[in-house]
Design a protein around this motif. Structure first.
Motif, PDB file in Angstrom:
ATOM      1  N   GLY A 150      19.046  45.543  27.625  1.00  0.00           N
ATOM      2  CA  GLY A 150      20.434  45.120  27.737  1.00  0.00           C
ATOM      3  C   GLY A 150      21.149  45.517  29.008  1.00  0.00           C
ATOM      4  O   GLY A 150      22.251  45.042  29.274  1.00  0.00           O
ATOM      5  N   GLN A 151      20.514  46.380  29.807  1.00  0.00           N
ATOM      6  CA  GLN A 151      21.198  46.844  31.012  1.00  0.00           C
ATOM      7  C   GLN A 151      21.437  45.681  31.977  1.00  0.00           C
ATOM      8  O   GLN A 151      20.621  44.778  32.087  1.00  0.00           O
ATOM      9  N   GLU A 152      22.562  45.797  32.705  1.00  0.00           N
ATOM     10  CA  GLU A 152      22.947  44.738  33.630  1.00  0.00           C
ATOM     11  C   GLU A 152      21.835  44.431  34.647  1.00  0.00           C
ATOM     12  O   GLU A 152      21.583  43.281  34.984  1.00  0.00           O
ATOM     13  N   ARG A 153      21.157  45.464  35.118  1.00  0.00           N
ATOM     14  CA  ARG A 153      20.143  45.264  36.154  1.00  0.00           C
ATOM     15  C   ARG A 153      18.980  44.394  35.684  1.00  0.00           C
ATOM     16  O   ARG A 153      18.203  43.906  36.481  1.00  0.00           O
ATOM     17  N   PHE A 154      18.833  44.257  34.365  1.00  0.00           N
ATOM     18  CA  PHE A 154      17.740  43.431  33.858  1.00  0.00           C
ATOM     19  C   PHE A 154      18.194  42.030  33.453  1.00  0.00           C
ATOM     20  O   PHE A 154      17.414  41.263  32.899  1.00  0.00           O
ATOM     21  N   HIS A 155      19.449  41.752  33.707  1.00  0.00           N
ATOM     22  CA  HIS A 155      19.998  40.476  33.261  1.00  0.00           C
ATOM     23  C   HIS A 155      19.159  39.272  33.715  1.00  0.00           C
ATOM     24  O   HIS A 155      18.907  38.351  32.961  1.00  0.00           O
ATOM     25  N   ALA A 156      18.697  39.334  34.964  1.00  0.00           N
ATOM     26  CA  ALA A 156      17.963  38.199  35.535  1.00  0.00           C
ATOM     27  C   ALA A 156      16.651  37.907  34.809  1.00  0.00           C
ATOM     28  O   ALA A 156      16.068  36.844  34.964  1.00  0.00           O
ATOM     29  N   SER A 186       7.704  41.235  37.639  1.00  0.00           N
ATOM     30  CA  SER A 186       8.776  40.540  38.361  1.00  0.00           C
ATOM     31  C   SER A 186       9.744  41.558  38.971  1.00  0.00           C
ATOM     32  O   SER A 186      10.228  41.366  40.087  1.00  0.00           O
ATOM     33  N   LEU A 187      10.008  42.637  38.209  1.00  0.00           N
ATOM     34  CA  LEU A 187      10.906  43.672  38.739  1.00  0.00           C
ATOM     35  C   LEU A 187      10.291  44.312  39.970  1.00  0.00           C
ATOM     36  O   LEU A 187      10.973  44.557  40.962  1.00  0.00           O
ATOM     37  N   ILE A 188       8.980  44.590  39.894  1.00  0.00           N
ATOM     38  CA  ILE A 188       8.304  45.203  41.033  1.00  0.00           C
ATOM     39  C   ILE A 188       8.328  44.249  42.226  1.00  0.00           C
ATOM     40  O   ILE A 188       8.575  44.651  43.356  1.00  0.00           O
ATOM     41  N   VAL A 216      18.162  39.977  41.561  1.00  0.00           N
ATOM     42  CA  VAL A 216      18.015  38.553  41.309  1.00  0.00           C
ATOM     43  C   VAL A 216      16.527  38.246  41.243  1.00  0.00           C
ATOM     44  O   VAL A 216      15.755  38.703  42.065  1.00  0.00           O
ATOM     45  N   LEU A 217      16.155  37.527  40.256  1.00  0.00           N
ATOM     46  CA  LEU A 217      14.771  37.100  40.165  1.00  0.00           C
ATOM     47  C   LEU A 217      14.468  36.260  41.379  1.00  0.00           C
ATOM     48  O   LEU A 217      15.246  35.386  41.743  1.00  0.00           O
TER      49      LEU A 217
END
Lengths: 219, 418
Positions: free
Chosen positions: A76-82, B281-283, B294-295
């Motif tokens: 749920g954290q904002e940084r994972f929104h994408a 994807s995060l990495i 942003v993705l």
């Protein structure tokens, strides 16, 4: 309808449904407690878990039909929104949870609704859930506002308390019924994902052709 | 048409026994249990030594008697000791049955137990994986890697992994209160990934991934007993994948996402595979602005393409999608429909298919019938020298396959509703 049988090998008329439901909402709104409560009827219990903390399943029987729910929790954290689309693709339903004492979490729900509508259109059943009604005294989101908003986006609104185990059964039961209706309206009685695996066609079942009839015998 | 005529078709014969064996393995165990309950030892020869499956495979020519009728089966079995069975196609029940010689005191000396046939066949699927995926896996993964190397993605990922490896779990978003795996555990996990890389079966690979996720959960939970949700799990998984520093994991994830059964993609395996994809994807996006991650548009595109290919709701290939089969519906003047799956090789012309239809549907006036392609746009008559399989392939090559049907119907049937 003409030639309706031609695409029918996917196991139509199945008496069971499989639905994927994605759980969205800010970190501290209690969305995980909500599903844990629902799937195991345990709240904040000291309990050694296996894998099942962010992916949960529940089996129901509604009107003689088996329903298998797969509930996908999201970070749920904002940084994972994408990362949202990775999780909510192919979902039949979405449960968007906010904390009734936290106006900001309700705004986040609105953002999710906007995004889901944009990405999936009306192909998903939306539930907006105001959690923590045990903290009614500290309420910061008015019931009327929330319900009016839900109506405006064709979502259903629910009030729950994971702590008191209130409203949760109703929420999921209602959602399941809506997803079943949706699946039927769209002719995809196989919300059940059709199997891709190796299939063996039972070509021309012996009976159908024997009687020299002109009746419908589709695959 | 004789009921058993379809079994003489070669393509059916080669597949059918396997499917039966698969089901029978379960059925026989059920039957055995029933026999035990009746205090009657099940045919002792089939319970010793090799497993049921291998016994059944070896003795299949004896017990698989699909064309045998009710009376004949009863006559043969009655002369045998209790527990003897055969598998045949029952005309009465319209399905395959296990005909079993019951104990002497039983009311009916021979009883039929219907065989449940499943669409999905684990044994056959496993065999297919072995025949197809095993030899192909190396080539596929090498091709994927070359593809990424050419586009520069591979080098980028390697650089990002180095950067991600220097981050603490908290920097990646993990809860400071949650314990992270120590270097020894990371090494253990890396070892598991290497084991996974050697496998060709997507299901087996996913089961290793689940084992790894379980290790992470167990460590995070520690002695607190607190259940960890996605908020905690995703950052920790990202941390672990960064520590493992395995760029080829990205290819493995693609391999699994492409080849796993859609129904499993919705399940637990699918969830954790998605989480691994999200973590990668995060990495991949670690060098971009941290504030709002942003993705990368590329990831989004890949995902969209993948989604199009693997959406569970999309009608997945069924037998008639395979090269040599064509599903054709016969439309009678009274507008009723009968559909059949025909064996049509790729270079078979519409003329040939029409001939085949005429004989299969027993049409008396083939000269007044033709093959049509029915789509949302209406019906289109196919010229005699066109190739239906090519037309089908053409339709399937479009990103969004619209529903279509091949229909064999009289030419003068003008009141056809779409």
């Amino acid at each position: 309808m003409a030639a309706a049988g031609a695409g029918g090998a996917g196991g139509g008329g199945s008496r069971s449904h499989s639905f994927k439901v994605v759980l969205l909402g800010e970190g501290c709104v209690g969305k995980t407690s909500l599903v844990l409560r629902y799937c195991e009827n345990k709240f904040n219990d000291k309990h050694i878990t296996t894998l099942q903390a962010s992916f949960l399943t529940k089996k129901l029987n509604i009107g003689g039909r088996r329903v298998n729910l797969a509930i996908w929790d999201t970070a749920g954290q904002e940084r994972f929104h994408a990362l949202g689309p990775i999780y909510y693709r192919d979902s039949n339903g979405a449960i968007l949870v906010y904390d009734i004492t936290d106006e900001d979490s309700f705004q986040k729900v609105k953002n999710w609704v906007k995004e889901l509508k944009k990405m999936l259109g009306d192909n998903i059943c939306l539930c907006i859930v105001g959690n923590k009604i045990d903290l009614e005294k500290e309420r910061n989101v008015s019931v009327e506002d929330a319900e009016r908003y839900a109506e405006s986006v064709r979502a259903k609104h629910y009030h729950t308390s994971a702590k008191l185990n209130k409203g949760i059964e109703e929420l999921f039961l209602d959602l399941c019924k809506r997803m079943m209706e949706f699946a039927q309206d769209n002719g995809t009685s196989q919300a059940q994902p059709s199997r891709r695996g190796v299939q063996i066609a039972d070509d021309e079942p012996p009976a159908a052709t024997a009687a020299g009839g002109g009746c419908c015998s589709s695959g | 048409l004789r009921p058993h005529s379809c079994y003489s078709e070669a393509h059916n014969l080669s597949l059918r026994p396997l499917q039966l064996i698969d089901r029978l393995n379960l059925e026989v165990q059920d039957l055995k249990q029933e026999m035990v309950q009746m205090n009657q030892p099940f045919d002792s020869t089939s319970t010793q030594g090799a497993g049921y499956s291998s016994k059944l495979t070896r003795t299949q020519s004896v017990w698989l008697q699909l064309s045998l009728g009710d009376e004949e089966a009863t006559r043969i079995l009655q002369a045998q000791p209790p527990g003897t069975f055969m598998v045949r196609s029952s005309r009465k029940l319209m399905k395959k049955v296990v005909s079993l010689r019951m104990e002497d005191a039983a009311q009916e000396p021979v009883q039929d137990f219907p065989v449940q046939e499943t669409k999905n066949n684990p044994v056959l699927e496993k065999a297919m994986h072995k025949c197809v995926l095993k030899p192909l896996k190396g080539t596929v993964l090498t091709a994927l890697q070359e593809f990424q190397e050419k586009s520069g993605e591979w080098q980028q990922l390697k650089a990002n992994l180095v950067q991600a490896k220097s981050k603490t779990p908290q920097e990646l978003g993990a809860d400071p209160a949650a314990a992270a795996p120590d270097p020894v555990t990371v090494e253990k996990i890396r070892h598991k990934f290497h084991t996974m890389f050697k496998m060709y079966s997507p299901e087996k690979k996913v089961s290793i991934l689940l084992q790894i996720c379980k290790i992470i959960y167990t460590i995070m939970e520690g002695s607190s007993g607190r259940r960890r949700c996605a908020d905690d799990f995703l950052p920790m998984l990202t941390y672990v994948l960064a520590q493992c520093d395995l760029p080829q994991l990205d290819l493995e994830i693609q391999y699994m996402m492409e080849l796993l059964d859609p129904s499993q993609l919705q399940g637990e395996g699918g969830y954790y595979l998605t989480s691994a994809y999200a973590a990668m994807s995060l990495i991949r996006s670690i060098q971009e602005e941290q504030a709002e991650q942003v993705l990368r548009s590329q990831t989004r595109d890949t995902l969209k393409q993948w989604h199009r290919r693997r959406t569970a709701q999309r009608s997945t290939p069924v037998i008639e999608d395979l090269q040599n089969y064509l599903r054709v519906a016969l439309q009678d003047p009274d507008c009723s429909c009968t559909a059949k799956t025909l064996q049509v090789p790729p270079f078979c012309t519409t003329r040939d298919v029409c001939q085949l239809c005429a004989s299969k549907f027993q049409v008396r006036d083939p000269e007044s019938h033709a093959l049509f392609l029915l789509t949302e746009g209406g019906a289109q008559q196919l010229e005699p020298d066109t190739l239906p399989q090519m037309i089908k392939a053409e339709i399937h090559s479009h990103p969004d396959v619209l529903p279509f049907h091949f229909v064999y119907r009289p030419l003068d049937n003008l009141n056809l509703r779409e």
